[in-house]
Scaffold this motif. Structure first.
Motif, short mmCIF file in Angstrom:
data_model
loop_
_atom_site.label_atom_id
_atom_site.label_comp_id
_atom_site.label_asym_id
_atom_site.label_seq_id
_atom_site.Cartn_x
_atom_site.Cartn_y
_atom_site.Cartn_z
N VAL A 1 10.95 35.34 18.83
CA VAL A 1 10.54 35.01 20.21
C VAL A 1 10.38 36.50 20.97
CG1 VAL A 1 11.33 34.21 22.49
CG2 VAL A 1 11.69 32.62 20.37
N VAL A 2 11.64 37.39 20.68
CA VAL A 2 11.44 38.52 21.30
C VAL A 2 10.34 39.70 20.90
CG1 VAL A 2 12.70 40.82 21.44
CG2 VAL A 2 13.92 38.75 21.72
N PHE A 3 10.06 39.30 19.91
CA PHE A 3 8.84 40.09 19.17
C PHE A 3 7.61 39.75 19.81
CE2 PHE A 3 5.30 40.57 16.31
CZ PHE A 3 5.29 41.99 15.94
N ALA A 4 7.41 38.39 19.89
CA ALA A 4 6.29 37.94 20.60
C ALA A 4 5.98 38.23 21.97
CB ALA A 4 6.13 36.26 20.67
N MET A 5 7.00 38.29 22.69
CA MET A 5 7.29 38.58 24.04
C MET A 5 6.79 40.16 24.39
SD MET A 5 10.56 36.70 25.74
CE MET A 5 10.13 37.31 27.49
N LEU A 6 7.12 41.12 23.53
CA LEU A 6 7.02 42.47 23.51
C LEU A 6 5.33 42.67 23.32
CD1 LEU A 6 10.12 44.12 21.38
CD2 LEU A 6 9.61 44.34 24.05
N CYS A 7 4.88 41.79 22.27
CA CYS A 7 3.26 42.11 21.98
C CYS A 7 2.67 41.62 23.09
CB CYS A 7 3.13 41.21 20.54
SG CYS A 7 3.83 41.76 18.96
N LEU A 8 3.12 40.68 23.84
CA LEU A 8 2.40 40.08 24.84
C LEU A 8 2.38 41.16 26.12
CD1 LEU A 8 0.77 37.76 26.41
CD2 LEU A 8 3.04 36.95 26.85
N LEU A 9 3.57 41.79 26.34
CA LEU A 9 3.67 43.02 27.16
C LEU A 9 2.50 44.12 26.92
CD1 LEU A 9 7.37 42.85 27.97
CD2 LEU A 9 5.56 41.92 29.50
N ILE A 10 2.52 44.41 25.72
CA ILE A 10 1.68 45.54 25.42
C ILE A 10 0.33 45.24 25.47
CG2 ILE A 10 1.03 46.82 23.39
CD1 ILE A 10 3.97 46.56 22.22
N VAL A 11 -0.13 43.94 24.90
CA VAL A 11 -1.47 43.70 25.34
C VAL A 11 -1.75 43.71 26.83
CG1 VAL A 11 -3.21 41.67 25.00
CG2 VAL A 11 -1.63 42.50 23.34
N LEU A 12 -1.00 43.10 27.57
CA LEU A 12 -1.42 43.07 29.02
C LEU A 12 -1.17 44.46 29.66
CD1 LEU A 12 1.00 39.99 30.03
CD2 LEU A 12 -1.61 40.15 29.98
N GLY A 13 -0.47 45.32 29.22
CA GLY A 13 -0.38 46.74 29.73
C GLY A 13 -1.68 47.44 29.40
N ARG A 14 -2.09 47.32 28.36
CA ARG A 14 -3.39 48.09 27.72
C ARG A 14 -4.56 47.62 28.75
NH1 ARG A 14 -3.63 51.06 23.21
NH2 ARG A 14 -5.83 50.39 23.02
N TYR A 15 -4.67 46.34 28.95
CA TYR A 15 -5.75 45.63 29.69
C TYR A 15 -5.71 46.44 31.08
CZ TYR A 15 -8.43 42.17 32.17
OH TYR A 15 -9.51 41.70 33.07
N PHE A 16 -4.63 46.16 31.85
CA PHE A 16 -4.43 46.76 33.26
C PHE A 16 -4.70 48.17 33.33
CE2 PHE A 16 -2.16 42.57 33.94
CZ PHE A 16 -2.90 42.20 34.69
N ALA A 17 -4.50 48.95 32.37
CA ALA A 17 -4.45 50.41 32.20
C ALA A 17 -6.03 50.84 32.24
CB ALA A 17 -3.62 50.90 31.07
N ARG A 18 -6.83 50.11 31.31
CA ARG A 18 -8.34 50.47 31.34
C ARG A 18 -9.05 50.13 32.60
NH1 ARG A 18 -11.16 47.99 26.26
NH2 ARG A 18 -12.86 48.99 27.03
N VAL B 1 19.69 31.71 10.92
CA VAL B 1 18.63 30.88 11.47
C VAL B 1 18.19 31.18 12.82
CG1 VAL B 1 17.68 28.92 11.57
CG2 VAL B 1 19.00 29.40 9.91
N ILE B 2 19.39 30.81 13.76
CA ILE B 2 19.50 31.01 15.19
C ILE B 2 19.05 32.53 15.57
CG2 ILE B 2 20.62 31.32 17.28
CD1 ILE B 2 22.43 29.08 16.37
N GLY B 3 19.51 33.76 14.69
CA GLY B 3 19.24 35.04 14.96
C GLY B 3 17.78 35.17 14.58
N GLY B 4 17.22 34.64 13.81
CA GLY B 4 15.90 34.93 13.23
C GLY B 4 14.88 34.21 14.25
N ILE B 5 15.23 33.04 14.93
CA ILE B 5 14.47 32.71 15.75
C ILE B 5 14.27 33.39 17.32
CG2 ILE B 5 14.29 30.41 17.37
CD1 ILE B 5 15.41 28.87 15.26
N VAL B 6 15.37 33.94 17.26
CA VAL B 6 15.65 34.68 18.76
C VAL B 6 14.65 36.24 18.69
CG1 VAL B 6 17.13 36.30 20.07
CG2 VAL B 6 17.70 33.93 19.36
N ALA B 7 14.63 36.52 17.21
CA ALA B 7 13.92 37.73 16.88
C ALA B 7 12.32 37.46 17.05
CB ALA B 7 14.45 38.36 15.44
#
Length: 420
Positions: free
Chosen positions: A362-379, A354-360
């Motif tokens: 959280v990490v996935f959500a942070m990666l998605c947020l970084l990708i969206v922010l990267g594309r926005y600043f690149a345009r 259960v703890i491993g799933g929660i950590v995964a």
């Protein structure tokens, strides 16, 4: 010598008769002669034992001492015993003391004995003999031989034929108790005393001694005791034999019902509160066995034991967990007189999956947020317009746009840059 001794004895008796006659006429009183003092003591003696009567004279001037019984009969005149009662024996005689013993004392011997001293005027001192009669063996009786817990019982203790009257005390173990005494006077100042003790018993009183203690000056440590026999309903406790920790699906459950009472429980029953008993549950005497547990078996299991006094029970709450360890649901139930398989004191295990799933997540959500922010600043990085190219946007065709872009307009001196 024999004639001389007889003459002396006759003269002594002659003076005794004259002296006794003088006392009979009313001169019998305690008088202290000058320089002399007659002393005696009261005596208390147990019936059947020996009393010692003492007549002592301080600073005697060769005056004659004699001892009289309560009937004013002479027991000893100096060292001679006129009274033909062999129980009286001379212990000691001197000018200052007449000491006499009385063996095998009986109640008829009780009274005031008189020590007399031939002086002018005569002296008397009185020794009161008190005969003590010990009571017979105490008689202890109980209204019931066996008592059920919570009920009242009555125990009586009787001390018969004593003088003076006995005093009866009660003890239960090391605890003093108060009884209710009645005194019956018999004959010759003899007494029988009966004390009644009423008490309500509990199961803790089973096997405890109730002691009747006789207090009398003629005896010591005179007592009788009776051990209480108390019946009480069973005490029931459910013991988990297996498993040691949490109960899980697919495992087996074994419970033992321990019941003790007086008399021993004659019947022990298992039941499931407010539900049907599992069909394949096995009951062997006081043991309950359920194999291959599942959540449908959750509930309260009760062991009921009974005897002649009453019945009692203990409860066990079964909660079956999943095969994988899960956090048990919160509960506000107070565990008091029963057991709960959810609260058996086993430590809570950490579920790493259960703890491993929660950590995964959280990490996935942070990666998605970084990708969206990267594309926005690149345009939007480095995008701007100048007045040099502004004319190209408004040209009707390509040639005109090139000419305008090459600066074919008149306000080229006012070139400015704007960042958008």
């Amino acid at each position: 010598m024999a004639i001389s001794g007889l003459g002396t004895h006759s003269i002594s008796l002659f003076f005794y008769v004259i002296f006794a006659t003088f006392l009979h006429k009313g001169a019998a009183q305690t008088i202290s002669a000058q320089g002399q003092n007659l002393v005696t003591n009261n005596v208390s003696v147990v019936e059947g034992e020996t009393a010692i009567i003492s007549c002592q004279v301080k600073d005697n001037d060769d005056s004659v001492i004699q001892l009289l019984n309560p009937n004013r009969q002479t027991i000893y005149f100096r060292d001679v015993r006129p009274l033909k009662d062999s129980r009286f024996q001379l212990v000691n005689f001197s000018d200052n003391e007449l000491l006499v013993s009385l063996s095998n004392v009986s109640l008829s011997d009780e009274g005031r004995y008189v020590c007399q001293l031939y002086t002018d005027p005569p002296q008397e001192a009185y020794a009161d003999i008190t005969v003590l009669v010990p009571p017979g063996n105490p008689i202890l009786e109980s209204r019931e031989e066996i008592v059920s817990e919570g009920n009242e019982t009555e125990i009586t203790c009787t001390a018969m034929g004593s003088k003076p009257a006995s005093t009866i005390k009660w003890m239960k173990g090391d605890q003093p108790l108060q009884g209710e005494a009645t005194v019956e006077e018999l004959y010759d100042r003899m007494f029988t005393v009966t004390s009644r003790l009423r008490l309500t018993v509990s199961k803790e009183d089973d096997g405890v001694a109730v002691i009747c203690i006789i207090d009398h000056p003629a005896v010591k440590d005179f007592q009788a005791q009776k051990y209480l026999e108390v019946q009480y309903k069973p005490e029931v406790q459910i013991v988990v034999e297996f498993p040691e920790g949490l109960t899980r699906e697919g495992e087996n459950l074994e419970l033992t019902c321990k019941a003790n009472g007086k008399p021993q429980p004659h019947q022990i029953n298992w039941l499931k509160v407010d539900d049907d008993f599992p069909s394949h549950a096995v009951i062997t005497g006081s043991d309950l066995f359920i194999e291959n547990l599942n959540k449908s078996y959750n509930g309260t299991y009760r062991c009921v034991a009974s005897n002649l006094v009453g019945e009692a029970y203990d409860d066990y709450i079964l909660y079956v967990y999943d095969v994988l360890t899960t956090t048990p649901p919160p509960t506000t139930t107070t565990i008091n007189a029963f057991q709960d398989s959810r609260a058996d004191g086993a430590p809570q295990k950490i579920d790493h999956a259960v703890i491993g799933g929660i950590v995964a997540v959280v990490v996935f959500a942070m990666l998605c947020l970084l990708i969206v922010l990267g594309r926005y600043f690149a345009r939007h990085k480095g995008t701007y317009f100048t007045h040099e190219a502004k004319g190209a946007d408004d040209a009707a065709d390509a040639d005109t746009a090139i000419i305008n872009a090459e600066g074919g307009h008149n306000n080229s001196d006012d070139k400015k840059e704007y960042y958008i």
